[in-house]
Design an enzyme around this catalytic site. Sequence first.
Site, PDB file in Angstrom:
ATOM      1  N   HIS A 148      -0.540 -16.151 -23.601  1.00 54.90           N
ATOM      2  CA  HIS A 148      -1.265 -15.345 -24.421  1.00 54.90           C
ATOM      3  C   HIS A 148      -2.488 -14.598 -23.690  1.00 54.90           C
ATOM      4  CE1 HIS A 148      -3.272 -15.151 -28.594  1.00 54.90           C
ATOM      5  NE2 HIS A 148      -4.115 -14.721 -27.980  1.00 54.90           N
ATOM      6  N   HIS A 167      -1.143 -13.707 -35.072  1.00 52.77           N
ATOM      7  CA  HIS A 167      -1.919 -15.007 -35.280  1.00 52.77           C
ATOM      8  C   HIS A 167      -1.105 -15.913 -35.882  1.00 52.77           C
ATOM      9  CE1 HIS A 167      -6.129 -16.933 -35.724  1.00 52.77           C
ATOM     10  NE2 HIS A 167      -6.082 -16.330 -34.617  1.00 52.77           N
TER      11      HIS A 167
END
Lengths: 277, 781
Positions: free
Chosen positions: B74, B120
């Site tokens: 990430h 998200h």
Amino acid sequence: MKLEDLKICILRIEGTNCEDESFQAFKRLGANPEMVHLKQLTGQDVLETEKRDLMDFHILMIPGGFSSGDYVRAGAIWAARMKSKLSAPLTEFVREGRAVLGVCNGFQVLVEMGFLPGLNGIMSSVPDAVLATNESSRFECRPTLLKYENNYTSIFTQKLKSGQILLIPSAHAEGKLLFPPEKAEKIYQQLEDNDQIVFKYVDPDGEYAGYPWNPNGSPHNIAGICNPAGNVLGMMPHPERVFHRFTHPDWTRGFGTDIGDGRVIFESVLEHVCKKF
Amino acid sequence: MAQEGLYRKLEAPFPLSEILLSGADDEQLKSISSKSGTGLSLDEMKMLVDYFGNLGRNPTDVELQSIGQAWSEHCCYKSSKQILKEFVFGIDNSQVIDRGDAGVMEFDEENAYSLRIESHNHPSAVEPYGGAATGIGGIVRDVLCMGCQPIALIDPLFFGMLDTPVYELPRGTKHPRYLFGGVVSGIRDYGNRIGVPTISGGVFFDDSYTGNCLVNVGCVGIARKEHLYKNRVGGVGDNLVLVGGRTGRDGIHGVTFASAVLTGESETESRGAVQLGDPITKEPVIHAVLEVGRRGIITGMKDLGGGGLSCVCGELAYAAGFGVEVQLDRVPLKEEGLMPWEIWVSESQERMMLAVTDDNLEEVLHVFKLNDVEANVIGRVIPEQVARVFFEGVKILELELKFLTGGPEYCRPRTIREPSHHVFEKAPSRQIGHKEALLELLASQNICSRDWVIRQYDHEVRGATVLKPLQGVMGHSCHGDASVLKPVEDTWKGLAITTAVNPWVTAIDPYRGGKAVMDEMCRNLVAVGARPHSFSNCLNFGNPEIPKRLGEFHEAVRGMGEAAAKLDIPTPSGNVSFYNESESGSVLPTAVVLGVGILPDVRKAITSDLKSSGNQIYLVGRTEPEMGGSSYNRLVGAKSPLVPDTDLGVLKTSMDALLSAMSQGLVKSCHDISDGGLAVAISEMCIGGQLGAEVDIEVLENLPSEILLFSESNTRWLVELTPSDAEKFEEILGELATRLGEVGGSELVICSDEEILINIGIADLESAWHNTLWKLMGGSE
């Protein structure tokens, strides 16, 4: 008084979010609005140069938003803060006939403070009304049409024609104007008698209609009211969002003017206050 | 955190451990990684053994956690970086101003706009309301830390089918209806409260998203150029000022959670990784940050997102070539008793880090105090490129920033399959008439009206939304192709904003899918009269350690990059989200783009609703037998490897010609042809305009009528003109345009020469299209 000498207070706290476009609405008409945080009026945490006196202003606008998150009842927290610190100057401000405009959350604040409907003096000690959760139980962002119902008591609508219909969009979750059930009809009658009802929701044919044209289920389709003296106006729809024609929802279908339907409210109050002071 | 035997408690007046890397065998290294929740691979653990071996010491728990955050997929894009470098990073032009947490582009001489979209996904799959809300919070901070006022939110969402029977849900999976409702509420309650209009997005439904929904969040901002900031400190001696929310246990290991596959246990194991949003801390943070930015009393800033303090402190200093010393005990906490490593990696929301010189510190702190936002000096910039962290006087971390922020980079194996051999032709399993097909498509979950969602979002706050997401006659408005904002007070210049994605096409042929997405983005922007100017991307794929998945990613990025390069549309920001898999498999390869276009004058913007009886309807573009991945094929149960391709030269010519006709005021309405093909597009124009139309497809290519009606071939638009402008339009468009028919009546009539293929009243089209989400989600209009 000249337009450029008028002082306009655009008040904000945390969660106010329509202050920029409200500021611009006055500014575009040649006035000099100022963005003021509530703490600048109460004097808390501010430098000497940042302090402001409410009585230096001629127009107070409480813009839309979610003041303090509106996690209690919409507008309740902001109203409580103002009531505890600014009751006296605000009452004086209204008594002197200076102008107060509350849009959306600002309307909710004025009702929570007791300035609207204002049937028991300038400011009721307890609220006489509430803006309750929409009938749909949802936030509703949609175009709404308002019929001008006032007989020129309100100083914000002097330039409107009787019965004129304006497109002013709504965006709120709590906009249903309710009164205590046991005296609701009596209060409604008083509002009618005092010429305090300013706008009602109608459909494209100009008829009083239910959802979605009345986005919140407000009884009697009330969208905005003023105090008996006409210098305090609260309304759920957002006139600052339709200052130009080009933010109307259907302007690409043809329009005769560049002027948006919300502009007249700002023009009316500026003209009135200029004459008065 | 670590097991007995793998760590040793250090002497300190607070919990602090030494991780016993030295001498650990492979099994022990794996155990340290998994027990600490850092998710580092064995190879990465060995890199740590080497690094600390050279230093002659073991790491502390704080150091191990810090590296775990910084080296997560990430944060460091270790699997995707090489591919992105090859195909998209190089696309640049003079309009790109900065590539920071958000990309910054030129708007006009005085102003710049910024844009970013990111995912998200995993937090939203576990806790849809909080996950989506904090997604909005995060993307808003990305735009804010460039010095920009956020002016638009954009949310493409992907769920399983809303009518999935409960007993078919995989273990530990929440129902798509619950997830959809929760995500929309989260976006609504956060976005509406902070006063940023949600003006674009999309909702997509497919079984592949049942176990792993996708929640992508985009934001666009605007600033005067002199108020732009870089994500780096100004110089040695700058104070690091942490502003906004307090730090708590929420959002610990968010990035490592985002970099793993979801399992049946994710709910119980990872709920702590989901942050808690607080829009009423955020709104004044936006206000105060913009205020200190406008006053010019900060030197740089960055938001706290993935990895929290552990990422922001080092990156902010290192980007300027310096290092940082942090006093971690000065960080204000939500609750007592957090361990130092938890404070260091927590992803608690609503926090920003500002760099401020001593001279300006008092003024900065005052602005935050006036706005009731906490602001605390927690560190200082030092000349050496090192991060040192102290807690109650004890040094708990010292790492070289080159090592910490460098991170590994992988060229993982990938399999690139030949697309045409992958999917075999499959005949329709259902026979269905054109009229029924059209009505079913209009009512299908992927095409039906989104007003159930759109009207819950405030899309008009800030008073600058010129074209809304719903366009047309009031009370009957229909989907537009892009929304338009007028972002600057003293100019009529506008920004058009849209999203595009086609997971079904990308699944069959990722390369063409990548190009198709760019084609759709351009079509949407051009349809409202805007010239495409930049885009941001959010690439949601499965596990990159599986070669086939990484191959899909490679090909999709190649297609996207090729189109962007040819059209000269830079992508100054982007985001990759891998590991979108659950126990029931991977999501469809989902390459989402957020496109931004510029209109010279918003007063010339064009909407999709038909305007007047008697006007002419033209089709721009060619229809091909490309039914692969189409809505029609899914409706009738057919399969085909032939997905829509894009001729980039034709796309460019068509865009130029159409924009030229628009600038001359010839075009009355315009709609791009995408899901459901020509028949759906014309239906939407009829619904929005409350006008019928009569078109004849006999004049088109010699193809079966279901292809002409429902093919989703790229680079096509429907255009409405007044009869007197038709000749001029034909001159400009040449062979690109074909006259199809005329506006009028109260029915949509589609014929092929003498034969009437479809004849449906506008009210019937509208009720088929309008009611699906209301029926499935409740409520009524």
